[in-house]
Write an enzyme that holds these catalytic residues in place. Structure first.
Site, PDB file in Angstrom:
ATOM      1  CG  HIS A  54      -0.185  16.275  -7.061  1.00  0.00           C
ATOM      2  ND1 HIS A  54      -0.776  15.138  -7.571  1.00  0.00           N
ATOM      3  CD2 HIS A  54      -0.987  17.306  -7.434  1.00  0.00           C
ATOM      4  CE1 HIS A  54      -1.876  15.484  -8.236  1.00  0.00           C
ATOM      5  NE2 HIS A  54      -2.034  16.787  -8.149  1.00  0.00           N
ATOM      6  CG  HIS A  56      -3.207  20.011  -6.666  1.00  0.00           C
ATOM      7  ND1 HIS A  56      -2.901  19.944  -7.995  1.00  0.00           N
ATOM      8  CD2 HIS A  56      -2.667  21.172  -6.200  1.00  0.00           C
ATOM      9  CE1 HIS A  56      -2.202  21.030  -8.338  1.00  0.00           C
ATOM     10  NE2 HIS A  56      -2.039  21.781  -7.268  1.00  0.00           N
ATOM     11  CG  ASP A  58      -8.029  17.224  -7.485  1.00  0.00           C
ATOM     12  OD1 ASP A  58      -6.954  17.680  -7.033  1.00  0.00           O
ATOM     13  OD2 ASP A  58      -8.263  17.133  -8.704  1.00  0.00           O
ATOM     14  CG  HIS A  59      -4.621  14.129  -6.569  1.00  0.00           C
ATOM     15  ND1 HIS A  59      -4.370  13.114  -7.452  1.00  0.00           N
ATOM     16  CD2 HIS A  59      -5.130  15.148  -7.296  1.00  0.00           C
ATOM     17  CE1 HIS A  59      -4.713  13.512  -8.682  1.00  0.00           C
ATOM     18  NE2 HIS A  59      -5.171  14.742  -8.610  1.00  0.00           N
ATOM     19  CG  HIS A 113       0.127  19.100 -11.798  1.00  0.00           C
ATOM     20  ND1 HIS A 113      -0.868  19.785 -12.454  1.00  0.00           N
ATOM     21  CD2 HIS A 113      -0.453  18.583 -10.679  1.00  0.00           C
ATOM     22  CE1 HIS A 113      -1.996  19.697 -11.764  1.00  0.00           C
ATOM     23  NE2 HIS A 113      -1.780  18.969 -10.684  1.00  0.00           N
ATOM     24  CG  ASP A 132      -3.620  15.750 -11.302  1.00  0.00           C
ATOM     25  OD1 ASP A 132      -4.108  14.624 -11.480  1.00  0.00           O
ATOM     26  OD2 ASP A 132      -4.165  16.639 -10.604  1.00  0.00           O
ATOM     27  CG  HIS A 170      -8.072  14.326 -13.031  1.00  0.00           C
ATOM     28  ND1 HIS A 170      -9.190  14.820 -12.383  1.00  0.00           N
ATOM     29  CD2 HIS A 170      -6.997  14.800 -12.354  1.00  0.00           C
ATOM     30  CE1 HIS A 170      -8.797  15.573 -11.359  1.00  0.00           C
ATOM     31  NE2 HIS A 170      -7.473  15.573 -11.308  1.00  0.00           N
TER      32      HIS A 170
HETATM   33 ZN   LIG Z   1      -3.222  18.230  -9.264  1.00  0.00          ZN
END
Ligand SMILES: [Zn+2]
Length: 257
Positions: A54, A56, A58-59, A113, A132, A170
């Site tokens: 996805h 985001h 932090d990915h 998400h 996530d 995570h």
């Molecule tokens: Zn995420």
């Protein structure tokens, strides 16, 4: 397919999917470039593809720097994440299959998400990369979906073969299990897993990958039929799966465990 776990940022995981024959790797969810490059070098691997669950940051935060080092390599993401994943070259639809690291992945669209969230399911290798959406003993927050959508996505993942290894985005397993125990204090599988996870974490290890069979036994978001969970949330046996999911997600958001 061998998988190398690459810890990134505070508690993120990127993954190197290794093609042993060609000594190449695809990287899943590179939040940062440096740890990914270091891991590839340590294992003598050339990075040849990037696969995102996805959009985001932090990915995907490491993609631009990885593309500077490896210009022209494919960047995979869901079709509706066009414009949200830097450098995206392939716009995947639900049910698509692709070759990564010499293995075959099926794309499962699992919105909730985010609307463009996907899982990469390697049936032959009994592995799934869930980003996530599904965490070990928990799930991601609903940023863009509703309970109906997210619970449907989790139910879809729950139907994969029970021996599937789950690689998530995570390291939240220990705190997720505290919430699981809060909802189902008498569930022996949860108590046993807490002991196991505490040992793993105090030795500094990752809890990923998990087994889907353990998720089915301990993850409250995959157990909407549990009477104990319904009681803890004040819901009757007649409540729908989406209602149970919505109440459980809200309770987790508010949980101070
Ligand atoms: Zn995420």
């Amino acid at each position: 397919m061998r998988v190398e776990i690459v810890p990134c940022l505070k508690d993120n995981y990127a993954y190197l999917l290794v093609d042993e024959t060609r000594r190449t790797a695809a990287i899943v969810d590179p939040s940062e470039e440096a740890p990914v490059t270091a891991a590839a070098a340590a294992h003598g691997l050339e990075i040849t593809a990037i696969a995102c669950t996805h959009h985001h940051w932090d990915h995907v935060g490491g993609i631009e720097d990885l593309l500077k080092r490896h210009p022209g390599i494919p960047v995979y993401g869901f079709v509706s994440d066009r414009g949200r994943i830097p450098g995206q070259t392939h716009f995947l639809e639900d049910g698509a299959t692709l070759e990564l690291a010499g293995a075959t992945a099926a794309i499962l669209h699992i919105p909730g998400h985010t609307l463009g969230a996907i899982a990469y399911h390697f049936a032959q290798d009994a592995a799934v990369f869930t980003g996530d959406t599904l965490f070990l003993s928990g799930c991601g927050r609903m940023f863009e979906g509703d309970p109906e959508m997210m619970s449907g996505s989790l139910a879809r993942l729950a139907r994969l073969p029970p021996d599937t290894r789950v690689y998530c985005g995570h390291e939240y397993t220990a705190s997720n299990l505290r919430f699981a125990r809060h909802l189902e204090p008498d569930e022996p599988a949860i108590a046993a897993r807490i002991v196991e996870v505490e040992a793993t974490r105090s030795a500094g290890g990752p809890t990923v990958p998990g087994r889907l069979s353990d998720e089915l036994a301990t993850n409250p978001f995959l157990r909407p039929q549990s009477k104990a969970i319904r009681r803890a949330l004040g819901l009757s046996d007649a409540a729908s799966v989406a209602e149970v999911f919505g109440a459980a997600r809200k309770a987790k958001d508010d949980f101070k465990g």
